[in-house]
Design a protein around this motif. Structure first.
Motif, PDB file in Angstrom:
ATOM      1  N   ALA A  34       0.832  -1.207   0.000  1.00  0.00           N
ATOM      2  CA  ALA A  34       0.000   0.000   0.000  1.00  0.00           C
ATOM      3  C   ALA A  34       0.867   1.258   0.000  1.00  0.00           C
ATOM      4  CB  ALA A  34      -0.932  -0.011   1.210  1.00  0.00           C
ATOM      5  N   ARG A  35       1.967   1.218   0.760  1.00  0.00           N
ATOM      6  CA  ARG A  35       2.870   2.377   0.778  1.00  0.00           C
ATOM      7  C   ARG A  35       3.532   2.559  -0.584  1.00  0.00           C
ATOM      8  NH1 ARG A  35       3.567   7.327   1.632  1.00  0.00           N
ATOM      9  NH2 ARG A  35       5.662   7.998   2.250  1.00  0.00           N
ATOM     10  N   GLU A  38       1.112   4.237  -2.836  1.00  0.00           N
ATOM     11  CA  GLU A  38       0.973   5.668  -2.565  1.00  0.00           C
ATOM     12  C   GLU A  38       2.080   6.459  -3.250  1.00  0.00           C
ATOM     13  OE1 GLU A  38       1.069   6.197   1.603  1.00  0.00           O
ATOM     14  OE2 GLU A  38      -0.890   5.273   1.984  1.00  0.00           O
ATOM     15  N   PRO A  41       2.156   4.542  -7.915  1.00  0.00           N
ATOM     16  CA  PRO A  41       1.134   3.520  -8.181  1.00  0.00           C
ATOM     17  C   PRO A  41       1.303   2.792  -9.498  1.00  0.00           C
ATOM     18  CG  PRO A  41       0.244   5.739  -8.444  1.00  0.00           C
ATOM     19  CD  PRO A  41       1.582   5.896  -7.813  1.00  0.00           C
TER      20      PRO A  41
END
Length: 367
Positions: A34-35, A38, A41
């Motif tokens: 997920a990081r 961010e 992408p």
């Protein structure tokens, strides 16, 4: 704070999850991915990590999308090609999976990982003999790699090369004690009728991977035949069933998992649950060779001989080694059946038993 580092951490955590089956590693992988998403992408490294994460979680459509996006940007992205090949296998698109893998191997012939995956894809289709060459090549390219040695031992086992198989599995354990190698060693010992030694090997595997259902299921299967320890079989099998149901709750498309679950339930005498699990196995993977073999064993235990024979015949027609069926304890009720003898390619002797040796495992592992 570079996306590629977080993506690499996500992949590392997923490998740890694969080794331990402890869900905390999957959660850490999800956080790292997920990081990365961010920060960048659309970076190929981010897409690769997301593809792996979705595949492990059973979100196959999302995984295929991310692998496709990564490969669109970087057509020679080796790790993405291997990830998509493994995904396509999980989706039952076997020809596509092997095609992707062969192209990746052709581009990177000195990388052991492509050869290893090619062996897995062939083995999963019941083509054990054809799996030996790529797995042997993987072991040659990575002589200090426990996984390559273990998988080669698995293929040798399935082609009845028992001493060679034991040597490779023990080499894997010498390189690195690992749960799957103990599982495979226990399997060889099990079908050598050395049940106490098999149970010991399975116990050591379960100790190394206590959250994995397969080591516990194998242990339960071996304890059923270990003098003085028969009463310990049911708790081990119940633990395996619980862990596998948890896994299937998250990855319901795993055909092999449904087949194993059905076998353990049958061994526990929970026949209606076993029937439901094997129906699910065949629904999700009607052409899966190992699923058909699981179904044959379970239907035999349920007393449904005609259905058992149908599944076993189809499995053999699709490439499964017929000799692996000949002395399976779960198929004992079929040994005097002429159709069963026809399937395994033997004639009845005076004892009323087929002559070939069975090497069907309680639960081999390949990666």
């Amino acid at each position: 704070d570079e996306a590629r580092y977080h993506a690499a951490i996500a992949r590392a955590c997923l490998f740890k999850y694969d080794l331990t089956r402890q869900r905390t590693w999957e959660a850490r992988a999800a956080s790292a991915a997920a990081r990365a998403a961010e920060l960048a992408p659309d970076a190929p490294e981010t897409l690769l990590a997301l593809g792996h994460l979705h595949r492990v979680a059973g979100r196959f459509d999302e995984a295929e999308r991310e692998y496709g996006r990564a490969l669109a940007q970087r057509p020679d992205y080796y790790e993405a090609a291997l990830g998509r090949a493994r995904l396509l296998h999980g989706l039952g698109r076997l020809d596509e999976a092997e095609g992707d893998c062969l192209r990746a191997v052709a581009q990177h012939p000195q990388d052991w990982r492509g050869h290893n995956l090619l062996g897995f894809l062939r083995f999963a289709r019941g083509h054990s003999e054809q799996a030996i060459e790529p797995w042997r090549r993987a072991a040659e390219l990575a002589p200090d790699n426990a996984l390559a040695a273990r998988n080669l031992g698995s293929a040798l086992f399935h082609t009845n090369r028992m001493e060679e198989a034991i040597a490779e599995i023990r080499r894997s354990l010498d390189l690195q004690p690992n749960a799957a190698a103990f599982t495979n060693l226990g399997t060889v010992l099990f079908f050598s009728e050395r049940y106490p030694e098999a149970a010991d090997a399975f116990e050591r595997g379960a100790a190394l991977q206590p959250a994995g259902p397969i080591p516990w299921g194998n242990l339960g299967n071996a304890l059923r035949f270990t003098p003085g320890r028969e009463q310990e079989a049911a708790p081990a099998l119940e633990r395996a069933v619980g862990l596998m149901r948890e896994h299937l709750g998250r990855s319901p498309e795993d055909t092999g998992a449904w087949g194993r679950l059905a076998g353990w339930l049958a061994n526990l005498g929970r026949h209606e649950e076993a029937r439901a699990a094997i129906v699910e196995t065949l629904r999700r993977g009607p052409d899966d060779v190992h699923g058909l073999v699981h179904a044959g064993h379970v239907y035999c235990q349920l007393g449904e001989s005609a259905e058992a024979l149908r599944c076993l015949r189809e499995a053999v027609a699709r490439g499964y080694e017929a000799r692996l069926l000949a002395r399976s304890p779960d198929l004992a009720g079929l040994r005097s059946d002429p159709e069963f003898c026809s399937i395994i390619g033997t004639s009845l002797g005076k004892s009323g038993e087929p002559g070939a040796l069975d090497r069907r495992e309680p639960g081999h592992e390949e990666s």
